[in-house]
Design an enzyme around this catalytic site. Sequence first.
Site, PDB file in Angstrom:
ATOM      1  CE  LYS A 209      54.465   3.670  59.832  1.00 20.57           C
ATOM      2  NZ  LYS A 209      55.368   4.239  58.803  1.00 20.57           N
ATOM      3  N   PRO A 226      47.887   3.572  60.294  1.00 18.62           N
ATOM      4  CG  PRO A 226      49.134   4.309  58.475  1.00 18.62           C
ATOM      5  CD  PRO A 226      47.812   4.485  59.146  1.00 18.62           C
ATOM      6  CG  ASP A 228      54.128   6.614  63.202  1.00 20.85           C
ATOM      7  OD1 ASP A 228      53.624   7.088  64.234  1.00 20.85           O
ATOM      8  OD2 ASP A 228      54.232   7.267  62.175  1.00 20.85           O
ATOM      9  CD  GLN A 266      48.422   7.961  60.564  1.00 21.78           C
ATOM     10  OE1 GLN A 266      48.078   8.646  59.613  1.00 21.78           O
ATOM     11  NE2 GLN A 266      49.646   7.539  60.692  1.00 21.78           N
ATOM     12  CG  PHE A 270      52.278  11.490  61.381  1.00 22.39           C
ATOM     13  CD1 PHE A 270      53.195  10.684  62.013  1.00 22.39           C
ATOM     14  CD2 PHE A 270      52.671  12.196  60.247  1.00 22.39           C
ATOM     15  CE1 PHE A 270      54.501  10.573  61.538  1.00 22.39           C
ATOM     16  CE2 PHE A 270      53.971  12.097  59.771  1.00 22.39           C
ATOM     17  CZ  PHE A 270      54.884  11.274  60.423  1.00 22.39           C
TER      18      PHE A 270
END
Length: 280
Positions: A209, A226, A228, A266, A270
């Site tokens: 990550k 990434p 998470d 992403q 996010f």
Amino acid sequence: MFPVRDYDLGATLESGQAFRWNPVDGGWNGVIHDRWVHLRADEFSITAEAAQPVSDWNWLTHYLQIQLNLAAVVTSFPSDEPIRAAVSACRGLRLLRQDPWECLASFILSSTKQIVQIRQIVSVLCERFGEPLPAAPQYAPAFGFPSPARLARASEAELRACKMGFRAPYLLETARSVTEGFIDLERLRELPVEDARHELVKLPGVGRKIADCVLLFAYGFQSAFPVDVWVIKALQKLYFPRRRASAKRLRHFSETHFGPNAGYAQQYLFHYMRTKHGKL
DNA sequence: CTCCAGGCGCCTT
DNA sequence: AAGGCGCATGGA
């Protein structure tokens, strides 16, 4: 002054990709490559004020990625409902192009910390170990991000005193690895993304990550994605609402669904999840 | 009070 | 391969 369209400076600076921008006077104070700068934005432009005369603003326009064709990036996304909703809700959100060392060190400090806490740790770290920088006199003193060599000379206890807890030995060992040439952060720019990731995850405290964060936010590998806790929440809720998907399933989906600019997608997911969709 | 936060490393199955 | 747990610290 730099004319821009479709650039949400506030969302970009405060969306958890960089941790050193402070809102003041309707703009933001920050440091880019050891240069203090105050930024402000209106509908059509971004205005920068430096502490000293600047003849070449390339360091700033590169960091802000002002020349990027955002429309082309968004067009490359899959045309499904979740990503359309995220793009629509976060219009003008951009990816920065940060310094690799600052980005790497900051994200080593990010694990199981909230963004407000990461900001606090990084702030103390810079005050204690960074070089004082000239800043406009009406604002708080500014500091550069501490060099790998400076942190390599610090003790674990000194780093723990910055409230970074169990991350202190990771940061210290990584600073030593960079200082001693075990890894060459500049050389990673020239490698294929998989090879650059392979090098990064050799560092202590750097897993998949955090490596992907550095690949995306510092090196501009826009395929890096990434994964998470927030992105897992977003993928689970938006794309697999019925059945619980395994982490492996979600990772495979993230690698195949979003295309060449998956990392940009992403960031939209996010930010959408954190700001707009969070309470669902 | 408990729970968890932009995870990682190490230990079990 | 996949899952569980401890790790510091401090908000919620």
